[in-house]
Design an enzyme around this catalytic site. Structure first.
Site, short mmCIF file in Angstrom:
data_model
loop_
_atom_site.label_atom_id
_atom_site.label_comp_id
_atom_site.label_asym_id
_atom_site.label_seq_id
_atom_site.Cartn_x
_atom_site.Cartn_y
_atom_site.Cartn_z
CG ASP A 182 -1.92 1.05 1.25
OD1 ASP A 182 -2.77 1.02 0.34
OD2 ASP A 182 -1.90 1.91 2.15
CD GLU A 223 -2.22 1.95 -3.46
OE1 GLU A 223 -3.38 2.10 -3.84
OE2 GLU A 223 -1.85 2.31 -2.34
#
Ligand code: CA
Length: 657
Positions: free
Chosen positions: A331, A360
């Site tokens: 994340d 990400e």
């Protein structure tokens, strides 16, 4: 309170490189170690239970070298709860759970002593991990534990709905359609990516029957499992046992398990175990000494400080080994520095090079660390072995994520094809493409994680209901399927969101005074929305079965033809070429090696398009319904409105049959 000025110098003097922080069993003893160089005292507290006033005793720990504090119990301590208390300036003691704890009591307040090996399910050692030679061979399906089965339509017994156990139930159905585990097998995905399963903060585990919801991006204990997903959150063993069962059951069926990890911030900042055990070390700070907020969640952790970096590495190795996980999704990975993510890749390679690793390539706010040091997508070449979510192909296909009315290639944008083509070749350089350089970011196709829908933002179906609202439902279904064909047949690694394959929607009830329209009746940020919004309604699979069949056909097509799974940009340069259609938006490419030739055609128009196939005899490998037809074809073919077609050349020896 002290503050560290120069972390690099500090780490040289104090960073500890042992891998035995927390608790370990050694020669019949139980050894506790905590790292806190500036503490004036550290104490071990032993408890009978995971909460409440049931202290057994408090014992001072001994200061060793490099800021490590230690105590040994002369016996193998099990079924006991513990915490550490840190004392600074010889004053107040601050109590906290051990940040290295691997098991914990209710709501993650105290660590729990247990030999995790004892909780292996029967057959654990004999079930191998599924083989995955390259990220390009993977087809990832993103699932939230609760969403997967909480709705009655899942066919899961009431007590197991929304929990790890639901993933281990065979043969569940809604009417004639398969649900849950049976669905995963039927769809043909290779990996399940689970939204956070580590212990997170905002669901009260002591109230299992209260309707509570969170995605789980609110990390509490990084090495413990979330209690609300177990059948008994008060028993620290049950979540461990049940999660191991989940992994084993999926492995038995050839499906790998990827964990979503959120090392980029702590939920409680000041009250986190990190801050309590060593204030202002583990988080990044602004120049004025306040917590920086690169995550958009109130703080960001400091992967560039050695002991946080080591914490991450230690934690990842623990999950990979103890739970046999097959990969990690990071994340807000851009908050981690490039050096750290490369070291993590090296360390995971030592354990198993097949472990997937992607994340990400963006942050949730601004970080004080220089942008060229962080794992941003624009620095992708500096960490080429780690995958990144491809927002370029996502937005080219369906339209910009942050303006719900923005249209994409499938919904009528006639300026999206350049970026889209770049995505189709795996986001790498290609001799036929000279535009969309901004979308040419992958070091190799293995780095491109292609998707159009994830837990964030609108589902694809909801997005289409907004930006293509003037089209009929039938036309929007065609757009959805064309979108699927594009990202599943693109070079790279496809990523699908649970239920996307049967038109998942996230319905929302407009608030009082809000107008009721296409935007207010769907939820684009459902992180704590109720089950009515977030749960997968398996009856929708029954109702939209033809869409499911189409996604399944695409996955089969990809998995059965290695030309869709090329490993390198060199292979793509040699074996993939665009054919001329005299129209930028009518995209046709050909994949060809010494054995096979596949021609893929994408028509975004609301009228049919015609095209002359290259020399040779072909058959329809995939039509607009996802079906195969072995009838030999050559010359001109028709591509129906808003659809994709794939033709495969009939091999010579098949000609002779
Ligand atoms: Ca929790």
């Amino acid at each position: 309170m002290f503050r560290i000025g120069d972390f690099e110098q500090f780490d040289k003097e104090y960073a500890y490189d042992g891998d035995d922080l927390g608790v370990c069993y050694r020669d019949g003893k139980t050894v506790f170690k905590a790292w806190s160089p500036m503490a004036t005292g550290v104490y071990l507290n032993l408890y009978l239970d995971g909460e409440g006033a049931n202290l057994i005793e408090t014992v001072p720990m001994e200061k060793m070298f490099r800021g490590v504090w230690m105590i040994e119990l002369m016996y193998h301590a099990e079924d006991i709860y513990y915490t550490f208390s840190y004392e600074f300036d010889n004053r107040t003691r601050i109590e906290t759970i051990d940040l290295y704890a691997r098991a914990c009591g209710i709501n993650g307040q105290r660590g729990y002593l247990i030999d995790l090996k004892k909780l292996d399910p029967e057959g654990w050692d004999t079930v191998p991990r599924p083989v995955c030679e390259s990220p390009c061979d993977a087809v990832v399906y993103e699932c939230h534990i609760r969403d997967f089965s909480i709705d009655e339509s899942s066919g899961i017994p009431a007590g197991e709905r929304g929990r790890f156990k639901a993933f281990t139930r065979e043969g569940t159905r809604y009417r004639s359609t398969k649900t849950c585990l049976a669905h995963l097998k039927e769809l043909g995905v290779t990996h399940v990516q689970l939204l956070p399963v580590f212990d997170y903060a905002t669901v009260d585990e002591s109230k299992p029957f209260k309707a509570q919801y969170n995605w789980g991006y609110d990390p509490l204990n990084y090495n413990c499992l979330e209690g609300s997903y177990s059948t008994d959150a008060f028993d620290p063993r049950s979540r461990i046992k049940e999660f191991k069962q989940l992994v084993m059951e999926l492995h038995k069926n050839g499906i790998g398990v990827i964990m979503d990890v959120v090392y980029n911030h702590t939920y409680y900042t000041e009250k986190s175990a990190f801050q309590k055990s060593f204030p202002y070390y583990y988080h990044r700070l602004n120049k004025d000494g306040s917590f920086s907020n690169g995550s958009g969640c109130g703080n960001e952790t400091a992967s560039d400080h050695l002991m946080y970096r080591r914490f991450m590495i230690n934690s990842l190795k623990f999950w990979a080994k103890e739970y046999k996980l097959d990969g990690f999704r990071f994340d807000l990975m851009a908050l981690h520095d490039i050096e750290t993510v490369n070291i993590i890749r090296d360390e995971l390679n030592k354990f198993d090079p097949q472990l997937l690793m992607y994340g990400e390539g963006w942050t949730g706010g601004e970080s004080p660390l220089p942008a060229d040091k962080l794992a941003y997508k624009w620095n992708s070449y500096k960490f080429g072995r780690i995958g990144l979510f491809n927002d370029n192909i996502r937005d080219a296909i369906k339209g910009g994520t942050f303006n719900p009315y923005d249209i994409g290639y499938v919904s009528g944008n006639r300026n999206a094809s350049h970026v889209l083509k770049r995505g189709l070749v795996g986001s790498v350089p290609h001799w036929q493409l000279h535009t969309a350089q901004e979308a040419c970011w992958a070091f190799e196709p293995t780095q491109a994680v292609n998707y159009v829908e994830a837990h964030d933002n609108h589902t694809l179906w909801d997005k289409l209901s907004i930006c293509a609202k003037h089209f009929s439902r039938e036309e929007r279904v065609k757009m959805d399927k064309l979108a699927a064909a594009l990202f599943i047949l693109a070079q790279g690694m496809p990523f699908i969101h649970l239920g996307q394959d049967f038109l998942r929607s996230k319905p929302r009830i407009p608030e009082e005074g809000e107008p009721e329209n296409e935007v207010t009746t769907v939820n684009h940020n459902s992180y704590n929305a109720p089950d009515s919004t977030n749960s997968v309604k398996w009856n929708e699979k029954y109702e939209n079965y033809h869409v499911f069949e189409y996604y399944r056909a695409l996955i089969r097509l990809r998995r059965n033809n290695k030309l869709f799974r090329m490993r390198t940009k060199d292979e793509i340069g040699r074996q993939m070429r665009f054919l001329d259609t005299h129209d930028d938006n009518f995209i046709v490419f050909c994949l060809e090696d010494s054995e096979d030739c596949l021609v893929c055609l994408f028509n975004p128009y609301n009228e049919e398009r015609r095209f002359w196939l290259p020399e040779g005899k072909f058959y329809t490998r995939l039509n607009e319904l996802g079906k195969l037809n072995k009838f030999p074809l050559s010359g001109e073919v028709v591509v129906p409105p808003i659809s994709a077609m794939v033709f495969k050349r009939i091999r010579r020896r098949e000609d002779n049959v």
